[in-house]
Enzyme design. Structure first.
Site, PDB file in Angstrom:
ATOM      1  N   HIS A  21      -0.504   6.281  -9.808  1.00 50.73           N
ATOM      2  CA  HIS A  21      -1.005   6.020  -8.458  1.00 50.73           C
ATOM      3  C   HIS A  21      -2.256   6.838  -8.130  1.00 50.73           C
ATOM      4  O   HIS A  21      -2.694   6.864  -6.988  1.00 50.73           O
ATOM      5  CB  HIS A  21       0.078   6.299  -7.405  1.00 50.73           C
ATOM      6  CG  HIS A  21       1.020   5.137  -7.227  1.00 50.73           C
ATOM      7  ND1 HIS A  21       2.201   5.036  -7.911  1.00 50.73           N
ATOM      8  CD2 HIS A  21       0.943   4.026  -6.471  1.00 50.73           C
ATOM      9  CE1 HIS A  21       2.814   3.904  -7.571  1.00 50.73           C
ATOM     10  NE2 HIS A  21       2.063   3.281  -6.702  1.00 50.73           N
TER      11      HIS A  21
ATOM     12  N   HIS B   2       2.931  10.008  -9.375  1.00 51.17           N
ATOM     13  CA  HIS B   2       2.438  10.259 -10.737  1.00 51.17           C
ATOM     14  C   HIS B   2       1.051   9.654 -10.927  1.00 51.17           C
ATOM     15  O   HIS B   2       0.520   9.001 -10.023  1.00 51.17           O
ATOM     16  CB  HIS B   2       3.434   9.742 -11.775  1.00 51.17           C
ATOM     17  CG  HIS B   2       3.692   8.274 -11.699  1.00 51.17           C
ATOM     18  ND1 HIS B   2       2.788   7.332 -12.124  1.00 51.17           N
ATOM     19  CD2 HIS B   2       4.767   7.585 -11.232  1.00 51.17           C
ATOM     20  CE1 HIS B   2       3.280   6.130 -11.940  1.00 51.17           C
ATOM     21  NE2 HIS B   2       4.482   6.252 -11.391  1.00 51.17           N
TER      22      HIS B   2
ATOM     23  N   LYS C 167      10.114   7.918  -5.414  1.00 50.17           N
ATOM     24  CA  LYS C 167       9.517   8.141  -6.746  1.00 50.17           C
ATOM     25  C   LYS C 167       8.487   9.248  -6.606  1.00 50.17           C
ATOM     26  O   LYS C 167       7.757   9.306  -5.623  1.00 50.17           O
ATOM     27  CB  LYS C 167       8.813   6.868  -7.225  1.00 50.17           C
ATOM     28  CG  LYS C 167       9.756   5.709  -7.466  1.00 50.17           C
ATOM     29  CD  LYS C 167       9.372   4.951  -8.733  1.00 50.17           C
ATOM     30  CE  LYS C 167      10.373   3.875  -9.072  1.00 50.17           C
ATOM     31  NZ  LYS C 167       9.970   2.559  -8.641  1.00 50.17           N
TER      32      LYS C 167
HETATM   33  N1  ARG Z   1       3.893  -0.255  -3.956  1.00 53.27           N
HETATM   34  C1  ARG Z   1       3.230  -1.128  -4.858  1.00 53.27           C
HETATM   35  C2  ARG Z   1       3.224  -0.514  -6.249  1.00 53.27           C
HETATM   36  O1  ARG Z   1       3.351   0.664  -6.389  1.00 53.27           O
HETATM   37  C3  ARG Z   1       1.799  -1.406  -4.468  1.00 53.27           C
HETATM   38  C4  ARG Z   1       1.633  -2.110  -3.158  1.00 53.27           C
HETATM   39  C5  ARG Z   1       0.263  -2.672  -3.010  1.00 53.27           C
HETATM   40  N2  ARG Z   1       0.031  -3.254  -1.754  1.00 53.27           N
HETATM   41  C6  ARG Z   1       0.504  -4.450  -1.346  1.00 53.27           C
HETATM   42  N3  ARG Z   1       0.233  -4.850  -0.136  1.00 53.27           N
HETATM   43  N4  ARG Z   1       1.185  -5.215  -2.162  1.00 53.27           N
HETATM   44  O2  ARG Z   1       3.083  -1.242  -7.223  1.00 53.27           O
END
Ligand code: ARG
Length: 569
Positions: free
Chosen positions: A136, A133, A130
């Site tokens: 994040h 954007h 992805k």
């Molecule tokens: N990749 C996930 C997202 O974009 C966030 C991960 C956050 N960290 C975790 N240990 N769950 O929503």
């Protein structure tokens, strides 16, 4: 110079002298209030709490204390009603504050409070395939700022990018690539090309359900370690990370670990086994869950009916791995509040597994949602701002302004990067993190008013004054800094360490943003009201010292929120 401690010491001495038998409150420093108006002094000590133990009216206590405090070199004291009002000795306050700041450049507000402790910071944590954007952006810049703040306070920090790199979608992506993709197109088109392939796959799979099996089969191959599947999968990851890395470089963000969800794929088995052994797993239509009904939460899904692990399963494995590997005192998850339930469930399950640290050492540092001109972000509906696009536009705008205002500046491109990025990062860290952000181009690219560029500009102004100051200065006349504007600036600078500590306590970078902004505003007011390079050498020396200390504190404040400080702009 810590005036709170100095005044607290005066109060303590006063209490001991006036009421030898009384018990001295342990937190006098904390009891000191900052009066709402400057005319009421720099600190006020309320005598109401003492009146209970001393059985005496507060005004009476205040007057007795007042008679027993006599240290005009620190502060003059007045009693008004049940309060003692302290007025700093302005010259000495200036000298003490500036000498303390200038004694160790770049360190004002730092401490060893975190020595021997480790904090794990799970932030940015982007998803593979992805494009990066603005959804994040908050986690990335909040995490980066907290990393810097914790480090500044002596903590050992571990920055973790918990990559979203596991799930059946990656099987589908490989299937799509095998059908229609080729190396060159993906290499050139990057994530956009990967997205196109994935979308085409989903669209065609609607009419041909067998394609989903194809995707599942490829994901199974990834799980089983098939070399072709892994090769393509890793390559997709590389392409995504290369893109993200460009953004991280521009922002000055670094990670100690990129161990994401796939890293834990071979560690979930042990977690499932442990849950089983501890009698926490329950069957639910073939799936395995941990029942959390008793805690008012829906069940936490551990295994799907086909045996596949879930986001929670991998997060459980990650938490245990981090505890074992880093022996953290704190583990922070910088993730939007939409995942609030996910983390409450995660922490609860860990607690039920018999890990009490989950309750007091793990924290979900949540932040508000980002929308774009009132609409929820969505790639599909085209409501999306990509970070590289945002940063590019910010730098272009900065460059245009520099070309207009400082055409002779040497390193224009470099400064444009610093200022453009500064505007974007600052606007993200300006308000309490829990507030939702409605992204607007004009706000993110605003360089006037309370913005990153404004604070950076103030730093450049200080630097310019310092360049013009004579190399050797007279002995400073500290009383020259007795005017209200200088004193106000000094007061803000003297309290900067409190702001940093508070930001760390609350995991709230905006506290530093506000502190450094107020300091910049106060410097500009001081600058308009006073001639720094005054004819009187003692006056000039004092004002130069103030400017130098101010530049130092602003640079630190900017650094702590992730901004650079150009000396000329
Ligand atoms: N990749 C996930 C997202 O974009 C966030 C991960 C956050 N960290 C975790 N240990 N769950 O929503």
């Amino acid at each position: 110079m810590d005036m709170r401690a100095a005044v607290a010491a005066l109060v303590e001495k006063g209490i001991r002298a006036a009421f030898p038998d009384a018990e001295v409150p342990a937190d006098i420093g904390g009891m000191l209030e900052v009066p709402p108006e400057r005319a009421m002094g720099d600190f006020a000590f309320p005598c109401f709490r003492l009146s209970r133990t001393l059985r005496m009216a507060p005004p009476m206590i205040a007057s007795r204390l007042c008679q027993n405090i006599n240290d005009p070199d620190t502060a003059r004291v007045e009693c008004v009603g049940g309060y003692l009002n302290f007025f700093f000795n302005r010259g000495n306050f200036a000298r003490g504050t500036l000498e303390a700041i200038l004694a160790s450049p770049g360190k004002w507000g730092s401490s060893g409070e975190g020595a021997g402790k480790t904090v794990c910071m799970d932030y940015s944590s982007i998803n593979i395939a992805k494009r990066f954007h603005i959804g994040h952006l908050s986690t990335t810049v909040i995490g980066n700022s907290l990393m810097r703040i914790y480090k500044f306070l002596g903590w050992n920090t571990v920055g973790i990018n918990h990559l979203g790199d596991w799930g059946t979608q990656f099987g589908k992506m490989i299937a799509a690539y095998k059908r229609w993709g080729d190396k060159k197109t993906v290499e050139e088109g990057g994530i956009d090309e990967m997205t196109r392939l994935y979308q085409r796959f989903n669209a065609e799979a609607k009419n041909d359900p067998s394609m989903d099996d194809e995707g599942r089969a490829w994901f199974k191959k990834i799980e089983e370690g098939d070399s072709e599947a892994l090769e393509i999968f890793h390559w997709f990851k590389d392409v995504t990370l290369k893109d993200a890395m460009r953004v991280y470089d521009i922002l000055g963000v670094h990670f100690d670990s990129y161990a994401g969800e796939s890293f834990y794929a071979d560690k979930t088995g042990a977690v499932v086994k442990e849950l089983e052994e501890k009698g926490l797993l329950k069957d639910s239509d073939g799936a395995k869950v941990v029942d959390l009904d008793e805690y008012g939460m829906p069940p936490c899904l551990i295994l799907k009916s086909d045996g596949a692990t879930l986001y929670h399963t991998r997060d459980l494995a990650a938490a245990l791995y981090r505890k074992k590997t880093y022996d953290f005192s704190k583990c922070l998850y910088i993730v939007a509040y939409q995942q609030d339930l996910h983390f409450r469930q995660l922490f609860k399950v860990l607690e039920l597994m018999g890990y009490p640290w989950a309750a007091d050492q793990m924290k979900h540092v949540s932040f508000g949602m980002v929308s774009y001109e009132g609409q929820a972000l969505s790639t599909r509906d085209g409501v999306m701002i990509y970070l590289d696009e945002l940063l590019t536009r910010a730098q272009e705008k900065a460059l245009a302004i520099i070309n207009e205002k400082s055409p002779n500046l040497e390193n224009k491109e470099e400064v444009a990067r610093q200022v453009g990025v500064g505007a974007v990062v600052y606007s993200t860290l300006q308000n309490n993190r829990i507030k939702d952000i409605d992204f607007r181009w004009d706000r993110a690219l605003n360089f006037d008013g309370e913005t990153g560029p404004y604070v950076q500009y103030t730093f450049a102004r200080c630097s310019s004054v310092l360049r013009k100051a004579p190399a050797s200065l007279a002995c400073p006349d500290w009383n020259a800094l007795s005017d209200d504007d200088s004193q106000y600036l000094l007061r803000l600078m003297s309290r900067f360490p409190e702001a940093v500590a508070d930001a760390c306590d609350k995991d709230e970078p905006s506290i530093v943003t506000r502190a450094v902004t107020e300091i910049a505003k106060a410097y500009n007011k001081f600058y308009y009201e006073n001639r720094v390079l005054d004819e009187d050498p003692g006056v000039a020396a004092a004002r130069v010292a103030l400017t130098k200390a101010c530049a130092d504190v602003i640079r630190t404040g900017l650094y702590l929120i992730g901004l650079e400080a150009p000396e000329r702009m």
